[in-house]
Design a protein around this motif. Structure first.
Motif, PDB file in Angstrom:
ATOM      1  N   ALA A 158       0.835  -1.207   0.000  1.00 53.28           N
ATOM      2  CA  ALA A 158       0.000   0.000   0.000  1.00 53.28           C
ATOM      3  C   ALA A 158       0.868   1.254   0.000  1.00 53.28           C
ATOM      4  N   GLY A 159       1.948   1.226   0.741  1.00 59.79           N
ATOM      5  CA  GLY A 159       2.851   2.374   0.781  1.00 59.79           C
ATOM      6  C   GLY A 159       3.496   2.644  -0.568  1.00 59.79           C
ATOM      7  N   ALA A 160       3.923   1.576  -1.248  1.00 62.27           N
ATOM      8  CA  ALA A 160       4.557   1.728  -2.561  1.00 62.27           C
ATOM      9  C   ALA A 160       3.569   2.306  -3.572  1.00 62.27           C
ATOM     10  N   VAL A 161       2.353   1.775  -3.583  1.00 55.27           N
ATOM     11  CA  VAL A 161       1.331   2.275  -4.506  1.00 55.27           C
ATOM     12  C   VAL A 161       0.982   3.723  -4.157  1.00 55.27           C
ATOM     13  N   GLY A 162       0.833   3.997  -2.861  1.00 55.05           N
ATOM     14  CA  GLY A 162       0.512   5.356  -2.436  1.00 55.05           C
ATOM     15  C   GLY A 162       1.591   6.355  -2.838  1.00 55.05           C
ATOM     16  N   GLY A 163       2.850   5.950  -2.697  1.00 52.19           N
ATOM     17  CA  GLY A 163       3.949   6.830  -3.098  1.00 52.19           C
ATOM     18  C   GLY A 163       3.920   7.127  -4.590  1.00 52.19           C
ATOM     19  N   ALA A 164       3.674   6.089  -5.395  1.00 62.28           N
ATOM     20  CA  ALA A 164       3.608   6.281  -6.847  1.00 62.28           C
ATOM     21  C   ALA A 164       2.420   7.160  -7.236  1.00 62.28           C
ATOM     22  N   ASP A 181      11.310   9.463 -10.404  1.00 62.93           N
ATOM     23  CA  ASP A 181      10.369  10.006  -9.418  1.00 62.93           C
ATOM     24  C   ASP A 181       9.492   8.893  -8.850  1.00 62.93           C
ATOM     25  N   TYR A 182       8.988   8.034  -9.741  1.00 61.18           N
ATOM     26  CA  TYR A 182       8.148   6.918  -9.310  1.00 61.18           C
ATOM     27  C   TYR A 182       8.945   5.918  -8.474  1.00 61.18           C
ATOM     28  N   ILE A 183      10.167   5.641  -8.887  1.00 65.12           N
ATOM     29  CA  ILE A 183      11.006   4.684  -8.150  1.00 65.12           C
ATOM     30  C   ILE A 183      11.291   5.218  -6.746  1.00 65.12           C
ATOM     31  N   PHE A 184      11.678   6.482  -6.650  1.00 69.61           N
ATOM     32  CA  PHE A 184      11.979   7.069  -5.348  1.00 69.61           C
ATOM     33  C   PHE A 184      10.738   7.080  -4.451  1.00 69.61           C
ATOM     34  N   ALA A 185       9.627   7.574  -4.966  1.00 68.12           N
ATOM     35  CA  ALA A 185       8.403   7.676  -4.159  1.00 68.12           C
ATOM     36  C   ALA A 185       7.864   6.294  -3.803  1.00 68.12           C
ATOM     37  N   GLY A 186       7.923   5.355  -4.748  1.00 58.76           N
ATOM     38  CA  GLY A 186       7.464   3.996  -4.467  1.00 58.76           C
ATOM     39  C   GLY A 186       8.302   3.333  -3.389  1.00 58.76           C
ATOM     40  N   THR A 187       9.612   3.522  -3.453  1.00 53.73           N
ATOM     41  CA  THR A 187      10.504   2.944  -2.449  1.00 53.73           C
ATOM     42  C   THR A 187      10.273   3.591  -1.086  1.00 53.73           C
ATOM     43  N   ALA A 188      10.159   4.905  -1.067  1.00 55.16           N
ATOM     44  CA  ALA A 188       9.895   5.603   0.195  1.00 55.16           C
ATOM     45  C   ALA A 188       8.552   5.161   0.781  1.00 55.16           C
ATOM     46  N   GLY A 189       7.542   5.038  -0.070  1.00 52.67           N
ATOM     47  CA  GLY A 189       6.237   4.575   0.393  1.00 52.67           C
ATOM     48  C   GLY A 189       6.281   3.146   0.905  1.00 52.67           C
ATOM     49  N   PHE A 190       7.030   2.294   0.213  1.00 49.80           N
ATOM     50  CA  PHE A 190       7.214   0.899   0.626  1.00 49.80           C
ATOM     51  C   PHE A 190       7.800   0.853   2.038  1.00 49.80           C
ATOM     52  N   LEU A 191       8.882   1.602   2.261  1.00 50.68           N
ATOM     53  CA  LEU A 191       9.535   1.605   3.571  1.00 50.68           C
ATOM     54  C   LEU A 191       8.636   2.197   4.647  1.00 50.68           C
ATOM     55  N   LEU A 192       7.925   3.272   4.298  1.00 51.58           N
ATOM     56  CA  LEU A 192       6.999   3.871   5.257  1.00 51.58           C
ATOM     57  C   LEU A 192       5.875   2.895   5.603  1.00 51.58           C
ATOM     58  N   GLY A 193       5.341   2.220   4.600  1.00 49.80           N
ATOM     59  CA  GLY A 193       4.281   1.234   4.842  1.00 49.80           C
ATOM     60  C   GLY A 193       4.752   0.082   5.708  1.00 49.80           C
ATOM     61  N   LEU A 194       5.975  -0.380   5.475  1.00 47.59           N
ATOM     62  CA  LEU A 194       6.552  -1.450   6.280  1.00 47.59           C
ATOM     63  C   LEU A 194       6.750  -0.980   7.715  1.00 47.59           C
ATOM     64  N   PHE A 195       7.269   0.233   7.878  1.00 47.93           N
ATOM     65  CA  PHE A 195       7.460   0.804   9.211  1.00 47.93           C
ATOM     66  C   PHE A 195       6.122   0.924   9.940  1.00 47.93           C
ATOM     67  N   CYS A 196       5.107   1.414   9.244  1.00 45.83           N
ATOM     68  CA  CYS A 196       3.785   1.586   9.866  1.00 45.83           C
ATOM     69  C   CYS A 196       3.174   0.248  10.262  1.00 45.83           C
ATOM     70  N   SER A 197       3.412  -0.793   9.461  1.00 48.72           N
ATOM     71  CA  SER A 197       2.870  -2.105   9.814  1.00 48.72           C
ATOM     72  C   SER A 197       3.543  -2.616  11.078  1.00 48.72           C
ATOM     73  N   LYS A 198       4.830  -2.352  11.257  1.00 52.32           N
ATOM     74  CA  LYS A 198       5.536  -2.739  12.493  1.00 52.32           C
ATOM     75  C   LYS A 198       5.005  -1.933  13.673  1.00 52.32           C
ATOM     76  N   ALA A 199       4.822  -0.635  13.495  1.00 53.75           N
ATOM     77  CA  ALA A 199       4.330   0.217  14.573  1.00 53.75           C
ATOM     78  C   ALA A 199       2.941  -0.226  15.008  1.00 53.75           C
TER      79      ALA A 199
END
Length: 158
Positions: free
Chosen positions: A115-121, A135-153
């Motif tokens: 969800a984070g990767a899609v949201g970033g894109a 731009d898509y690669i950077f935002a998708g990767t940042a969203g992926f990491l944010l989504g993973l972090f949020c799932s842990k939190a």
């Protein structure tokens, strides 16, 4: 570790992701229980000593609930040793532990990261004039990491 019981699900914090294991009734010579889990390292489910499965990472008991008995949970876990085909997207350690508990086979980490990767894109698509692939690669990767972090939190807060 003294309060873990056979059939418990324990979660090891590997910084970027959480690793789920089923506590075994087997005890190693150091007094620690063996753990049963699905790993990329093994490509399947294995029953391993605590220190190998957790690799020294902070590990705690999950609060996931099951209607199954501890014996049934352990039997489910052992039934997949050498049979479970590991896939980070569809049959990872969290999928495996949920399956052992008789719960829906899902992974909050996969859902959050996807969800984070899609949201970033999508954010790039909506907010950037003439977006480039980078731009898509950077935002998708940042969203992926944010989504993973949020799932842990979420796991730690619930």
């Amino acid at each position: 570790m003294q309060s873990v019981k056979t059939g418990d699900i324990v979660v090891s914090d590997f910084d970027l992701y959480e690793h789920y294991s089923v506590v075994s009734d087997e005890i190693s010579t150091d007094g620690k229980p063996f753990l049963i889990s699905a790993t990329k390292r093994n490509e399947t489910v294995k029953e391993e000593p605590w220190d190998i499965a957790t690799q020294g990472k902070y590990t705690y008991i999950s609060d996931k609930k099951s209607n199954l008995s501890r014996t049934d949970i352990l039997n489910n876990a052992r039934s997949q040793i050498g049979k479970w085909h590991y896939s980070v997207r569809s049959s990872n350690c969290e999928h495996f532990s949920n399956w052992c508990l008789g719960l829906k086979v899902s992974s909050t980490q996969v859902v959050g990261a996807s969800a984070g990767a899609v949201g970033g894109a999508l954010l790039v698509k909506c907010c950037v004039d003439d977006p480039k692939l980078l731009d898509y690669i950077f935002a998708g990767t940042a969203g992926f990491l944010l989504g993973l972090f949020c799932s842990k939190a979420k796991l730690k807060l619930s």
